[in-house]
Design a protein around this motif. Structure first.
Motif, PDB file in Angstrom:
ATOM      1  N   UNK A 192       8.680  -3.109   6.337  1.00 39.04           N
ATOM      2  CA  UNK A 192       8.461  -1.980   7.043  1.00 39.04           C
ATOM      3  C   UNK A 192       6.914  -1.106   6.456  1.00 39.04           C
ATOM      4  N   UNK A 193       6.208  -2.070   5.740  1.00 40.10           N
ATOM      5  CA  UNK A 193       4.875  -1.232   5.344  1.00 40.10           C
ATOM      6  C   UNK A 193       4.153  -0.801   6.519  1.00 40.10           C
ATOM      7  N   UNK A 194       3.722   0.542   6.607  1.00 42.69           N
ATOM      8  CA  UNK A 194       2.887   1.103   7.331  1.00 42.69           C
ATOM      9  C   UNK A 194       1.675   2.234   6.881  1.00 42.69           C
ATOM     10  N   UNK A 195       1.626   2.279   5.620  1.00 42.95           N
ATOM     11  CA  UNK A 195       0.659   3.073   5.090  1.00 42.95           C
ATOM     12  C   UNK A 195      -0.607   2.401   4.976  1.00 42.95           C
ATOM     13  N   UNK A 196      -1.756   3.127   5.026  1.00 40.67           N
ATOM     14  CA  UNK A 196      -3.109   2.499   4.976  1.00 40.67           C
ATOM     15  C   UNK A 196      -3.247   1.722   3.682  1.00 40.67           C
ATOM     16  N   UNK A 197      -2.961   2.083   2.570  1.00 39.80           N
ATOM     17  CA  UNK A 197      -2.972   1.279   1.333  1.00 39.80           C
ATOM     18  C   UNK A 197      -2.174   0.012   1.326  1.00 39.80           C
ATOM     19  N   UNK A 198      -1.323   0.006   2.138  1.00 37.06           N
ATOM     20  CA  UNK A 198      -0.375  -1.202   1.967  1.00 37.06           C
ATOM     21  C   UNK A 198      -0.515  -2.274   2.933  1.00 37.06           C
ATOM     22  N   UNK A 199      -1.596  -2.266   4.071  1.00 39.44           N
ATOM     23  CA  UNK A 199      -1.913  -3.115   4.892  1.00 39.44           C
ATOM     24  C   UNK A 199      -2.549  -4.194   4.214  1.00 39.44           C
ATOM     25  N   UNK A 200      -2.211  -5.320   4.711  1.00 33.54           N
ATOM     26  CA  UNK A 200      -2.912  -6.802   4.410  1.00 33.54           C
ATOM     27  C   UNK A 200      -1.919  -7.133   3.273  1.00 33.54           C
ATOM     28  N   UNK A 201      -0.542  -6.640   3.200  1.00 30.45           N
ATOM     29  CA  UNK A 201       0.150  -7.494   2.338  1.00 30.45           C
ATOM     30  C   UNK A 201       1.375  -8.250   3.094  1.00 30.45           C
ATOM     31  N   UNK A 202       1.131  -8.506   4.377  1.00 34.22           N
ATOM     32  CA  UNK A 202       2.091  -9.084   5.197  1.00 34.22           C
ATOM     33  C   UNK A 202       3.567  -8.604   4.911  1.00 34.22           C
ATOM     34  N   UNK A 203       3.690  -7.375   5.330  1.00 30.21           N
ATOM     35  CA  UNK A 203       5.031  -7.097   4.957  1.00 30.21           C
ATOM     36  C   UNK A 203       5.226  -5.562   5.969  1.00 30.21           C
ATOM     37  N   UNK A 204       5.113  -5.956   7.458  1.00 35.23           N
ATOM     38  CA  UNK A 204       5.177  -4.680   8.373  1.00 35.23           C
ATOM     39  C   UNK A 204       5.984  -5.450   9.490  1.00 35.23           C
ATOM     40  N   UNK A 205       6.625  -6.448   9.634  1.00 36.02           N
ATOM     41  CA  UNK A 205       7.110  -7.195  10.660  1.00 36.02           C
ATOM     42  C   UNK A 205       8.334  -6.553  11.529  1.00 36.02           C
ATOM     43  N   UNK A 206       9.158  -5.696  10.575  1.00 31.96           N
ATOM     44  CA  UNK A 206      10.183  -5.155  11.087  1.00 31.96           C
ATOM     45  C   UNK A 206      10.078  -3.672  11.412  1.00 31.96           C
ATOM     46  N   UNK A 207       8.915  -3.185  12.257  1.00 32.10           N
ATOM     47  CA  UNK A 207       8.903  -2.128  12.779  1.00 32.10           C
ATOM     48  C   UNK A 207       8.863  -2.332  14.229  1.00 32.10           C
ATOM     49  N   UNK A 208       9.322  -0.888  14.816  1.00 36.73           N
ATOM     50  CA  UNK A 208       9.553  -1.094  16.506  1.00 36.73           C
ATOM     51  C   UNK A 208       8.171  -0.866  16.941  1.00 36.73           C
ATOM     52  N   UNK A 209       7.956  -0.766  18.108  1.00 38.45           N
ATOM     53  CA  UNK A 209       6.586  -0.562  18.887  1.00 38.45           C
ATOM     54  C   UNK A 209       6.200   0.871  18.494  1.00 38.45           C
ATOM     55  N   UNK A 210       7.168   1.700  18.343  1.00 38.39           N
ATOM     56  CA  UNK A 210       6.676   3.208  18.061  1.00 38.39           C
ATOM     57  C   UNK A 210       6.626   3.315  16.458  1.00 38.39           C
ATOM     58  N   UNK A 211       6.252   2.405  15.829  1.00 42.68           N
ATOM     59  CA  UNK A 211       6.116   2.391  14.325  1.00 42.68           C
ATOM     60  C   UNK A 211       7.108   2.798  13.565  1.00 42.68           C
ATOM     61  N   UNK A 212       8.450   2.962  14.066  1.00 45.79           N
ATOM     62  CA  UNK A 212       9.541   3.361  13.466  1.00 45.79           C
ATOM     63  C   UNK A 212      10.198   2.011  12.958  1.00 45.79           C
ATOM     64  N   UNK A 213      11.019   2.045  11.807  1.00 46.92           N
ATOM     65  CA  UNK A 213      11.592   0.884  11.229  1.00 46.92           C
ATOM     66  C   UNK A 213      12.921   0.325  12.004  1.00 46.92           C
TER      67      UNK A 213
END
Length: 751
Positions: A192-213
């Protein structure tokens, strides 16, 4: 005569270590998760002849044997078992999934016992990737020792935060996935990573289209190699100079056919349900594929989760399913009509045992079995009622539907339903011939029958029926579902009987003793009455009386053949009634378990001579709960109650006497609901008194001419010189856990 009740809550926390600190409500040590899983392996088939372990340099998968003696000839596909791993198993080329015909396959899946600390999970995959059995996610070459767990070995890699265009990013992620594929993921870890400094770690697939987990661990599907599977998001940095922001793109997956839905995935407190997948249990999954014809452009895949339970193999009442459309060209662009199929999995910083046991694979043997229970030629529906003594026939019909090989070496392991006396069994073959089961080796009283069919099932011999005949017993009540297994070399399947109720005959009691006037309580009180057994016939020696007085279970009283048939005689001890109304409930129980309608009686004693002194006896200063905390040693031990519980008795009569009694039910583990291998005991100078569900006297007291307050727990101690009070006796087989129960304390006024 006075009698008072007080309930105390018992809490028990144990560790199972041979040393070290105790952790409340959990074991301080536990058997290896993989070992435990293999020891509980469900029945499946041998897989080495039907699957290839992924041959990619990165794949860590392998085939391991079951360690469960009750599940012979079962192979286990181990996808991952540690950190930073990826693995795959694929069907052999001659065992591909046929996209142009209906297919059914089923398996048992194990995701470890990590709960909220679970790793990532695994995925069922159909694919026509050019790499064949080498197919896996294309991880960056410089990160072979740092697998991105969210990919599950099939989805693409979202680790490039330098890409400045959302469409380019979607293309990049799709190209790193297994191509020409459809995946059904069993996702045990939320990314559920969606913060700027966490991008690029391949850890955000489980977010909805509205960016909620997403609500929690889940099952879902889509096409890993298609760009439209991935939904782009934008993350912004903190504002610079009040208005300039940097931004980067990242992606989530568009989850199709998600299980459970948002409402089902969370608990009442809106917290993720981490007990859904990685809960240390085997989970059964069935996939059913349907397509209208060879030329149809699509098919439908229905996946059912937890549709069977391991402890009984019964069809689960809490299973769930979803159906999604499969576009054939997305999986099979060259129109070959088939696809490799198998499982992939991956882990990151957290390890996980991902295991698969197959019990039916497509285009090998497609089979089913149905259990039909009938009485007087009419089927018994689930939840139906059957009269006692009614004739019963139970049929198991095995069918060979289609396949590329016969269904061979079929062993029937039949569990017959309760409350039915079976007397005969026959086997009817497709050609109409009948065989008698070898009665010399069949004991129907055990309700278990094991038999290997003499013939294989095939297109030439497509079905066989095993029939059992008998009648329902006089002992009525609910009959749970009985599950039987039919395990062959090529397929393993189960059948479940319906739940039903045997209509219990009514047995009634009628009191003849007059209890409308006060009764003399200074001597034993004899109650007599009539017993109506209806059409049933029992000797008195086959009957016994049970009772509760003011909610307290009393000792059973057997009836005697020397007494007149059709009558009962029940004796209450002297001085057992307290002042005022007393509630007595009598029931009659037969030797084979029938229970009469309860007879409720109100009793009032004559007033006692008050010359012994005015006053009352009662509990006072009862505080706290009883706690037992100890490390398990693997040997029997007695655990002393922790400080904090107080129990005292106040007697304001000069010459009063009283007896303290205690009773309890077995302690039960709060999560597993298993009973503790042990019992509560009360130690006195005369020895240990086990506490059961029948009240037992543990302490007696007589006032010495004055009223008194007796603090019962003040005398409790655990030393080399003296052991007195409440202890928990644990057997060597006790299992660590958090156990709870209640003690019912009662006071008997003995004046």
């Amino acid at each position: 005569m006075l009698k008072y009740l007080v309930c105390g809550l018992i809490g028990l926390e144990m560790g199972i270590a041979m040393g070290g600190p105790v952790k409340p409500a959990m074991a301080t040590d536990k058997p290896d998760d993989l070992t435990t899983a293999l020891e509980k392996t469900p029945q499946g088939i041998l897989v080495k002849d039907y699957f290839d372990v992924g041959t990619s340099d990165l794949s860590r998968s392998k085939i391991v044997p079951s360690n469960n003696k009750l599940s012979p000839n079962t192979g286990v596909a181990q996808i991952t078992n540690g950190t930073y791993q990826v693995g795959a198993v694929w069907s052999k080329p001659n065992r591909k999934f046929n996209l142009n015909h209906d297919q059914t396959l089923s398996m048992w899946l194990y995701f470890g016992d990590g709960h909220e600390n679970a790793a990532d999970g695994m995925a069922f995959v159909l694919q026509n990737d050019s790499r064949g059995k080498d197919a896996l996610t294309k991880f960056p070459s410089d990160q072979k020792n740092k697998i991105q767990g969210e990919t599950l070995g099939v989805w693409g890699v979202d680790d490039d935060k330098t890409i400045s265009n959302s469409e380019t990013l979607k293309s990049h992620v799709a190209q790193t996935a297994i191509q020409n594929s459809w995946a059904l993921e069993f996702d045990t870890h939320l990314n559920m990573n969606n913060a700027f400094d966490q991008i690029g770690e391949a850890n955000s697939f489980d977010l909805n289209t509205n960016n909620t987990p997403l609500a929690g661990p889940h099952i879902a599907s889509n096409y890993p190699g298609k760009e439209e599977t991935y939904s782009p998001h934008t993350a912004f940095s903190e504002s610079l100079f009040g208005w300039i922001k940097n931004y980067v793109y990242y992606t989530s997956i568009n989850h199709q056919g998600i299980l459970p839905n948002v409402n089902g995935a969370v608990n009442g407190d809106n917290q993720p349900n981490y007990n859904f997948l990685a809960n240390g249990q085997w989970h059964h999954v069935t996939l059913s594929y349907e397509t209208a014809s060879k030329d149809a452009l699509t098919g439908k895949m229905t996946y059912s989760f937890d549709d069977r339970q391991l402890n009984t193999n019964a069809e689960s009442r809490s299973g769930m399913s979803a159906t999604v459309e499969l576009v054939k060209k997305n999986i099979d662009p060259d129109h070959t009509g088939s696809a490799l199929w198998g499982f992939t999995g991956a882990t990151g910083a957290w390890g996980e045992n991902n295991l698969v046991v197959f019990d039916q694979i497509p285009d090998l043997v497609d089979s089913d079995v149905k259990a039909t229970l009938s009485t007087n030629g009419k089927p018994v529906a689930d939840g139906g009622v059957v009269p006692h003594g009614a004739p019963i026939q139970l049929d198991y019909k095995l069918r060979y539907l289609n396949g590329s090989t016969p269904w061979q070496n079929i062993v029937a392991k039949i569990n017959l339903p309760e409350k039915v006396t079976f007397r005969s069994a026959t086997i009817t073959n497709a050609d109409g011939g009948q065989d008698e089961l070898p009665m010399g080796n069949t004991d129907f009283s055990t309700r278990q029958v094991a038999y290997q069919l003499a013939h294989t099932l095939s297109e030439k011999n497509p079905w066989v029926t095993l029939s059992f005949k008998g009648e329902t017993q006089t002992q009525g009540g609910h009959v749970p579902a009985a599950v039987s297994a039919f395990n062959g070399t090529e397929a393993a399947t189960q059948a479940t009987t319906p739940e039903f109720t045997v209509d219990q005959p009514e047995i009634s009691l009628k009191l003849q003793t007059d209890t409308t006037v006060p009764l003399d309580n200074t001597k034993p009180l004899v109650l007599t009455g009539r017993v109506d057994l209806g059409k049933l016939q029992y000797r008195n020696s086959e009957l016994r009386m049970t009772s509760k007085l003011n909610g307290i279970v009393q000792a059973e009283q057997p009836m005697s053949d020397s007494e007149q048939p059709g009558t009962f005689r029940y004796v209450l001890p002297a001085n057992i009634l307290h002042t005022g109304d007393n509630d007595l409930v009598l029931t009659l129980v037969t030797a084979d378990g029938l229970i009469s309608q309860p007879l409720k009686i109100s009793l009032e004693p004559l007033e006692s001579d008050t010359s012994v002194g005015q006053g009352r006896v009662q509990f006072t200063n009862t505080t706290g709960q009883l706690d037992f905390i100890e490390q398990l040693t693997g040997r029997a031990q007695d655990v002393f109650a922790q400080p904090g519980f107080s129990l005292a008795v106040s007697d304001t009569r000069r010459n009063g006497s009283w007896t303290l009694q205690a009773q309890t039910e077995p302690l039960v583990e709060t999560q597993s609901k298993q009973k503790l291998a042990g019992e509560l005991i009360y130690k006195t100078g005369g020895g240990a008194i086990p506490l059961t569900n029948v009240a037992r006297p543990i302490l007696q007291h007589t006032n010495a001419g004055t009223d008194s307050v007796t603090n019962v727990t003040d005398d409790w101690q655990n030393s080399a010189e003296k052991q007195r009070g409440l202890f928990l006796h644990l057997s060597g087989g006790a299992v660590a856990g958090n156990y709870q129960g209640e003690i019912l304390w009662s006071l008997l006024d003995a004046i």
